[in-house]
Design a protein around this motif. Structure first.
Motif, PDB file in Angstrom:
ATOM      1  N   ARG A  15      33.549  42.312  31.065  1.00 44.51           N
ATOM      2  CA  ARG A  15      33.078  41.965  32.699  1.00 44.51           C
ATOM      3  C   ARG A  15      34.219  41.131  33.301  1.00 44.51           C
ATOM      4  N   LYS A  16      34.975  40.610  32.670  1.00 45.46           N
ATOM      5  CA  LYS A  16      36.018  39.868  33.427  1.00 45.46           C
ATOM      6  C   LYS A  16      36.938  41.125  34.035  1.00 45.46           C
ATOM      7  N   THR A  17      37.355  42.122  33.270  1.00 46.12           N
ATOM      8  CA  THR A  17      38.158  43.420  33.542  1.00 46.12           C
ATOM      9  C   THR A  17      37.375  44.037  34.807  1.00 46.12           C
ATOM     10  N   LYS A  18      36.079  44.236  34.503  1.00 43.88           N
ATOM     11  CA  LYS A  18      35.357  44.875  35.639  1.00 43.88           C
ATOM     12  C   LYS A  18      35.304  44.026  36.975  1.00 43.88           C
ATOM     13  N   LYS A  19      35.081  42.895  36.970  1.00 38.96           N
ATOM     14  CA  LYS A  19      34.966  42.050  37.960  1.00 38.96           C
ATOM     15  C   LYS A  19      36.433  41.901  38.851  1.00 38.96           C
ATOM     16  N   TRP A  20      37.507  41.887  38.157  1.00 39.86           N
ATOM     17  CA  TRP A  20      39.034  41.951  38.641  1.00 39.86           C
ATOM     18  C   TRP A  20      39.130  43.146  39.122  1.00 39.86           C
ATOM     19  N   LEU A  21      38.627  44.316  38.861  1.00 37.57           N
ATOM     20  CA  LEU A  21      39.172  45.787  39.409  1.00 37.57           C
ATOM     21  C   LEU A  21      38.058  45.932  40.639  1.00 37.57           C
ATOM     22  N   ASP A  22      36.922  45.165  40.515  1.00 37.38           N
ATOM     23  CA  ASP A  22      36.070  45.359  41.819  1.00 37.38           C
ATOM     24  C   ASP A  22      36.603  44.551  42.710  1.00 37.38           C
ATOM     25  N   LEU A 113      47.506  44.137  34.491  1.00 36.56           N
ATOM     26  CA  LEU A 113      46.307  45.199  35.564  1.00 36.56           C
ATOM     27  C   LEU A 113      46.929  44.966  36.876  1.00 36.56           C
ATOM     28  N   GLU A 114      47.721  44.013  37.215  1.00 37.80           N
ATOM     29  CA  GLU A 114      48.364  44.183  38.743  1.00 37.80           C
ATOM     30  C   GLU A 114      49.357  45.204  38.709  1.00 37.80           C
ATOM     31  N   LYS A 115      50.167  45.274  37.612  1.00 37.31           N
ATOM     32  CA  LYS A 115      51.367  46.373  37.650  1.00 37.31           C
ATOM     33  C   LYS A 115      50.548  47.831  37.611  1.00 37.31           C
ATOM     34  N   TYR A 116      49.550  47.894  36.778  1.00 38.91           N
ATOM     35  CA  TYR A 116      48.886  49.076  36.371  1.00 38.91           C
ATOM     36  C   TYR A 116      48.206  49.479  37.815  1.00 38.91           C
ATOM     37  N   THR A 117      47.432  48.501  38.531  1.00 39.43           N
ATOM     38  CA  THR A 117      46.790  49.134  39.600  1.00 39.43           C
ATOM     39  C   THR A 117      47.492  49.236  40.894  1.00 39.43           C
ATOM     40  N   THR A 118      48.657  48.612  40.826  1.00 40.01           N
ATOM     41  CA  THR A 118      49.442  48.784  41.989  1.00 40.01           C
ATOM     42  C   THR A 118      50.296  50.043  41.961  1.00 40.01           C
ATOM     43  N   THR A 119      50.695  50.541  40.695  1.00 43.24           N
ATOM     44  CA  THR A 119      51.215  51.993  40.467  1.00 43.24           C
ATOM     45  C   THR A 119      50.141  52.963  40.215  1.00 43.24           C
ATOM     46  N   SER A 120      48.753  52.894  40.270  1.00 46.23           N
ATOM     47  CA  SER A 120      47.911  53.735  40.088  1.00 46.23           C
ATOM     48  C   SER A 120      46.952  53.903  41.132  1.00 46.23           C
TER      49      SER A 120
END
Length: 122
Positions: A15-22, A113-120
């Motif tokens: 839930r924490k990961t999903k919330k962060w992504l959202d 997650l920050e690195k992952y999402t900025t490159t993806s």
């Protein structure tokens, strides 16, 4: 390719990961890890791309992990046997698993997650 999130709604880390992504407006396709677990082939692919040891894919806190004595099996089982075991029950998998098909993150690691999402970014 988009992001895929294997998660379980009752898992606090999921839930924490999903919330962060959202909150960061990251697009992903969610899969309920118990109802729609990754196939054995998909697990092998995730394992190979993750750079992690296969034992890192097991959720050591589950009742089934203890009942099946997986801790002891990890010492002698082959990767193929462990992959078969992991693919037999989504609850045995450490959660969540996030991938874009190339990189894999297991659990909640905000820095990754920050690195992952900025490159993806989609």
């Amino acid at each position: 390719m988009g992001l895929t999130l294997y998660w379980h709604p009752q898992c606090q880390t999921c839930r924490k990961t999903k919330k962060w992504l959202d909150e960061h407006q990251v697009t992903y396709e969610p899969f309920h890890i118990v109802k729609t677990p990754p196939s054995r082939e998909k697990l092998q692919e995730l394992y190979e791309k993750s750079g992690l040891k296969l034992k890192n894919f097991f959720s050591t806190s589950t009742k089934k992990y203890r009942e099946l004595g997986i801790k002891d099996q990890l010492k002698t089982a082959t990767d193929q046997e462990l992959l078969d075991l992991l693919s037999s029950d989504g609850m045995l998998l450490k959660k969540p698993i996030l991938t874009d098909g190339e990189k894999v993150i297991i659990g909640f690691k905000e820095e990754e997650l920050e690195k992952y999402t900025t490159t993806s970014k989609m």
